[in-house]
Design an enzyme around this catalytic site. Structure first.
Site, PDB file in Angstrom:
ATOM      1  N   ASP A 175      -7.210  -1.633   3.709  1.00 30.43           N
ATOM      2  CA  ASP A 175      -6.337  -2.730   3.298  1.00 30.43           C
ATOM      3  C   ASP A 175      -6.772  -4.070   3.872  1.00 30.43           C
ATOM      4  O   ASP A 175      -6.335  -5.128   3.399  1.00 30.43           O
ATOM      5  CB  ASP A 175      -4.887  -2.462   3.748  1.00 30.43           C
TER       6      ASP A 175
ATOM      7  N   ASP B  13       0.873  -1.170   0.000  1.00 31.39           N
ATOM      8  CA  ASP B  13       0.000   0.000   0.000  1.00 31.39           C
ATOM      9  C   ASP B  13       0.920   1.233   0.000  1.00 31.39           C
ATOM     10  O   ASP B  13       2.074   1.139   0.383  1.00 31.39           O
ATOM     11  CB  ASP B  13      -0.864  -0.090   1.271  1.00 31.39           C
TER      12      ASP B  13
ATOM     13  N   ASP C 279      -1.586  -0.857   6.023  1.00 35.87           N
ATOM     14  CA  ASP C 279      -1.790  -0.321   7.372  1.00 35.87           C
ATOM     15  C   ASP C 279      -3.230   0.098   7.657  1.00 35.87           C
ATOM     16  O   ASP C 279      -3.606   0.294   8.800  1.00 35.87           O
ATOM     17  CB  ASP C 279      -0.905   0.915   7.577  1.00 35.87           C
TER      18      ASP C 279
HETATM   19  P1  ADP Z   1      -5.694   5.940  -0.136  1.00 39.44           P
HETATM   20  O1  ADP Z   1      -5.500   4.529  -0.595  1.00 39.44           O
HETATM   21  O2  ADP Z   1      -4.597   6.828  -0.650  1.00 39.44           O
HETATM   22  O3  ADP Z   1      -5.940   6.072   1.333  1.00 39.44           O
HETATM   23  P2  ADP Z   1      -8.565   6.446  -0.664  1.00 39.44           P
HETATM   24  O4  ADP Z   1      -9.146   5.339  -1.465  1.00 39.44           O
HETATM   25  O5  ADP Z   1      -8.956   6.541   0.757  1.00 39.44           O
HETATM   26  O6  ADP Z   1      -6.979   6.486  -0.891  1.00 39.44           O
HETATM   27  O7  ADP Z   1      -8.926   7.825  -1.384  1.00 39.44           O
HETATM   28  C1  ADP Z   1      -8.629   8.005  -2.751  1.00 39.44           C
HETATM   29  C2  ADP Z   1      -8.658   9.459  -3.108  1.00 39.44           C
HETATM   30  O8  ADP Z   1      -9.949  10.020  -2.788  1.00 39.44           O
HETATM   31  C3  ADP Z   1      -7.663  10.319  -2.357  1.00 39.44           C
HETATM   32  O9  ADP Z   1      -6.382  10.311  -2.942  1.00 39.44           O
HETATM   33  C4  ADP Z   1      -8.337  11.696  -2.444  1.00 39.44           C
HETATM   34  O10 ADP Z   1      -8.079  12.280  -3.691  1.00 39.44           O
HETATM   35  C5  ADP Z   1      -9.809  11.365  -2.359  1.00 39.44           C
HETATM   36  N1  ADP Z   1     -10.295  11.472  -0.971  1.00 39.44           N
HETATM   37  C6  ADP Z   1     -10.558  10.477  -0.109  1.00 39.44           C
HETATM   38  N2  ADP Z   1     -10.985  10.966   1.077  1.00 39.44           N
HETATM   39  C7  ADP Z   1     -10.953  12.308   0.973  1.00 39.44           C
HETATM   40  C8  ADP Z   1     -11.248  13.398   1.855  1.00 39.44           C
HETATM   41  N3  ADP Z   1     -11.672  13.225   3.097  1.00 39.44           N
HETATM   42  N4  ADP Z   1     -11.101  14.649   1.370  1.00 39.44           N
HETATM   43  C9  ADP Z   1     -10.684  14.863   0.119  1.00 39.44           C
HETATM   44  N5  ADP Z   1     -10.367  13.900  -0.752  1.00 39.44           N
HETATM   45  C10 ADP Z   1     -10.499  12.639  -0.341  1.00 39.44           C
HETATM   46 MG    MG Z   2      -2.325   3.141   3.910  1.00 43.65          MG
END
Ligand code: ADP
Ligand code: MG
Length: 292
Positions: free
Chosen positions: A241, A38, A237
């Site tokens: 995941d 990740d 983490d």
């Molecule tokens: P990661 O695997 O990086 O944790 P997520 O699947 O949780 O990614 O989120 C993917 C994308 O969605 C982020 O890179 C961001 O662009 C957007 N995103 C997720 N949560 C938020 C939030 N609370 N505010 C703004 N953008 C968000």
């Molecule tokens: Mg992570």
């Protein structure tokens, strides 16, 4: 494997901060040929910082940040935490929120002062028909530098973008190099966009990146590799995941991560150092050799 060799192996591993949940994992880890890591919190430290704020013409930056901060304050996402902290550090006051919705993998939707605020990905903006055509180049320029960039709209109008930057763990690059030297395929998987992921992958020597994976999609990606005959270790983490950690041949959780990830995993890397991946595989190989 004899119980004695397993016990000795588990003990040695524990000294290196590698906790095997059961003896059988010490046996199965030796045949891992593919490692999926990740990005956020695994390859990186997972403590992003707000580095850029770019508002659209005529938009007041302080008013913009106040709305964005108020929206993100409601979210439990690590990105939200970084954004709120950055806005707080700039001395900007937040406002009361009338409605809130987290859209996993995309961002957030909130109502503040009877205004509908969206913060998140391109896809989120597209879903709500927000015109972002004029700012995509600026966004890409930030992403190729490894910054996670989010767009914001107010009542359906593009209002600005913010970028956060995460630092890479000092140990990640060497840990990836060791795995590659062991002829193990290394892939990075993230919900973040491809450009940001590719930039971070480049810095640590990972050229295979699976990006923009929705939270529920991570386990599917593991299954695809397994269907192609790979023996897959997943390292992560986050809560996102956990399903992938459970489905992988071996799940490795980062000790500094969430409890949910540790519960789903077969191994915990207490120190959060990715060198633990190679160490675990080497120890498993040694244990199996002692047995034969
Ligand atoms: P990661 O695997 O990086 O944790 P997520 O699947 O949780 O990614 O989120 C993917 C994308 O969605 C982020 O890179 C961001 O662009 C957007 N995103 C997720 N949560 C938020 C939030 N609370 N505010 C703004 N953008 C968000
Ligand atoms: Mg992570």
């Amino acid at each position: 494997a004899t119980p004695t060799s397993i016990m000795a192996g588990s003990g040695r591993a524990a000294e290196f901060g590698i906790l095997f949940k059961g003896g059988e994992h010490l046996e199965t880890t030796h045949h891992i040929d593919t490692v999926i890591v990740d990005k956020t919190g695994t390859v990186t430290n997972g403590k992003p910082e707000l580095t850029e704020v770019i508002v659209s013409k005529g938009m007041d930056e302080e008013a913009f940040l106040s709305l964005i901060g108020s929206a993100e304050k409601q979210s439990e996402h690590p990105l939200a935490e970084a954004i709120v902290q950055g806005i707080h550090d700039r001395g900007i006051k937040l406002q009361k929120v009338e409605a809130f919705e987290a859209i996993p993998g995309y961002g957030v939707k909130t109502t503040v002062n009877q205004k509908v605020i969206l913060v998140g990905t391109r896809k989120l903006m597209n879903q709500y028909h927000v015109d972002i055509s004029g700012v995509l180049q600026v966004m890409e320029d930030l992403e190729v530098k490894g910054k996670t960039t989010m767009l914001a709209s107010i009542d359906g109008q593009y209002a600005g973008m913010i970028a956060v930057e995460d630092t890479i763990k000092e140990t990640s690059k060497k840990a990836i190099k060791r795995l590659k030297e062991m002829n193990i395929e290394v892939i990075m998987m993230t919900g973040d966009n491809g450009r940001t992921a590719t930039a971070i992958g480049k810095e640590v020597g990972i050229d295979q990146v699976i990006a923009e994976v929705l939270p529920q999609g991570k386990a599917e990606e593991v299954k695809k590799l397994q269907a192609a005959g790979k023996k897959v270790a997943m390292v992560g983490d986050g809560i996102n995941d956990a399903p992938a950690l459970a489905v992988a041949d071996i799940g490795m959780a980062i000790g500094t991560g969430t409890d949910v990830a540790m519960e789903a995993a077969d191994i915990t890397l207490i120190r959060g150092d990715l060198n633990g991946i190679a160490d675990a595989i080497i120890m498993s190989r040694k244990t199996m050799r002692n047995i034969k």
